[in-house]
Scaffold this motif. Structure first.
Motif, PDB file in Angstrom:
ATOM      1  N   ALA A 215       0.862  -1.179   0.000  1.00 38.79           N
ATOM      2  CA  ALA A 215       0.000   0.000   0.000  1.00 38.79           C
ATOM      3  C   ALA A 215       0.902   1.234   0.000  1.00 38.79           C
ATOM      4  N   PRO A 216       0.354   2.424  -0.207  1.00 40.28           N
ATOM      5  CA  PRO A 216       1.198   3.625  -0.206  1.00 40.28           C
ATOM      6  C   PRO A 216       1.723   3.954   1.187  1.00 40.28           C
ATOM      7  N   LYS A 217       2.709   4.825   1.229  1.00 38.84           N
ATOM      8  CA  LYS A 217       3.172   5.383   2.489  1.00 38.84           C
ATOM      9  C   LYS A 217       2.107   6.343   3.026  1.00 38.84           C
ATOM     10  N   GLY A 218       2.091   6.535   4.329  1.00 38.03           N
ATOM     11  CA  GLY A 218       1.154   7.469   4.929  1.00 38.03           C
ATOM     12  C   GLY A 218      -0.114   6.840   5.465  1.00 38.03           C
ATOM     13  N   ILE A 219      -0.165   5.514   5.528  1.00 33.58           N
ATOM     14  CA  ILE A 219      -1.326   4.835   6.097  1.00 33.58           C
ATOM     15  C   ILE A 219      -0.835   3.626   6.898  1.00 33.58           C
ATOM     16  N   ALA A 220      -1.423   3.462   8.072  1.00 34.07           N
ATOM     17  CA  ALA A 220      -1.105   2.332   8.941  1.00 34.07           C
ATOM     18  C   ALA A 220      -2.324   2.079   9.806  1.00 34.07           C
TER      19      ALA A 220
END
Length: 387
Positions: A215-220
């Motif tokens: 998935a993209p960076k900036g999400i967890a």
């Protein structure tokens, strides 16, 4: 069938999946409508908010399914570091005691270690840092000895990002719970790579990171077991169960949900075994070509199937990679890739500086092929053999 990835075509061989993963084209496709057509605020009561609200709920369910949790136990965050902070700081402040005690271990990610340092400095929290053995593993007996009546939280990672060493989380959780404390697990490097089920692990809090699983960076996300109380990091409008205020990033949440669903499917189809076989092939080829010079750092097992950390005697890791620009890999933690001092993780395992400086971390992933493994082994062996 996994679609080809355009970013990896006609490019250096990518062996740095532990640093970050390419965004899966299917994940990008899933999130795209929420960057354009479905732009509404999921908290809005009108038609523009309805689909984003449904998408957010669907993504929460998908992430929960990956680890065997309930949807309401998933809190979306902006990064793994934020999730770690919420878990550790949130648990300590929610305990409402002046004598809080936290236990962690020396090879944790800086997001855990620095949060603990801040709690010591700002709140007077007592923190115990457990040592690790030569394989980078915590001794459960050491945890038992360190627990006190004031212990609020134990935080131990699932898998080390440099060596792939897998900690005995289920055993550590049983010990922790017997003393009435909570256990947090930073599973950033393990989620989606190996099967994880919170019911088997017995954890109370678990960190999931999007850019480690396509998935993209900036999400967890942070898994928060029902009835566990945390103090929020961000106060405001009550989003994310009151633990993380701010209008949700629906597109990125959808991306994480899609990535989680793909991971469920890939694990069910044995994708982790395929990658493990490729990792073993790479190790075998290098060992055969550089007889007596290849040393494995960390345990042969239990270890992440995609991670190979080795030292090649006679070569510094960063010099070797500089000599092979056809390969994108790491000499240690990506967070310290510009720092050529010995890895703190390898030092904590008792490795001498020369061996630590020789270390290479080669991590494989969804798009790694047998041909790439063979080419990488040949390039590295040729460069190392010229020492």
């Amino acid at each position: 069938m996994i679609p080809a990835h355009p970013a990896l075509a006609d490019a250096p061989l990518y062996f740095d999946y532990n640093a970050t993963t390419p965004v899966d084209p299917r994940v990008a496709e899933a999130m795209d409508p929420y960057l354009s057509a479905w732009f509404g605020n999921p908290s809005s009561g009108h038609a523009y908010g309805a689909e984003p609200q449904r998408a957010l709920a669907r993504a929460r369910t998908q992430v929960a399914a990956l680890i065997g949790a309930e949807a309401e136990e998933i809190v979306f965050t902006g990064s793994g570091s934020e999730a770690d902070n919420l878990a550790i700081r949130g648990a300590v402040l929610a305990a409402k005691t002046d004598h809080a005690h936290v236990i962690t271990q020396v090879t944790e990610h800086p997001a855990v270690l620095e949060t603990c340092h801040a709690l010591e400095r700002l709140h007077g929290t007592e923190v115990t840092y457990l040592p690790v053995d030569g394989d980078g593993l915590v001794d459960p007996a050491a945890l038992t000895a360190a627990l006190t009546e004031h212990t609020v939280l134990v935080s131990v990672m699932a898998a080390n990002n440099e060596t792939g060493a897998l900690q005995p989380i289920a055993e550590l959780a049983r010990i922790t719970h017997a003393h009435g404390a909570l256990l947090h697990c930073d599973a950033a490097q393990a989620t989606g790579i190996i099967p994880l089920d919170i019911r088997d692990l017995g954890v109370d809090l678990l960190t999931i990171v999007g850019h480690k699983m396509y998935a993209p960076k900036g999400i967890a996300a942070l898994y928060v077991r029902q009835r566990v109380t945390l103090e929020p990091l961000v106060y405001g409008g009550g989003q994310e169960g009151g633990l993380r205020a701010g209008t949700e990033n629906v597109a990125l949440a959808v991306a994480l949900g899609a990535a989680a669903q793909l991971a469920v499917e890939e694990l069910a189809n044995g994708g982790h075994h395929r990658i493990g076989n490729l990792r073993d092939r790479l190790q075998s080829l290098l060992t055969g070509a550089l007889s007596g010079r290849v040393l494995l750092n960390g345990p042969a097992e239990p270890r992440l199937p995609n991670t190979l950390n080795i030292s090649i005697d006679g070569r510094h890791g960063h010099e070797l990679l500089a000599a092979v620009p056809e390969i994108a890999a790491s000499t240690g933690s990506a967070c310290h890739s510009g720092d050529h001092t010995p890895s703190p993780v390898l030092r904590a395992m008792g490795l001498h500086d020369a061996r630590s400086l020789a270390a290479l971390r080669l991590s494989l992933g969804r798009w790694t092929t047998p041909d790439e493994v063979d080419r990488a082994a040949d390039l590295l062996a040729t460069a190392a053999g010229s020492a």
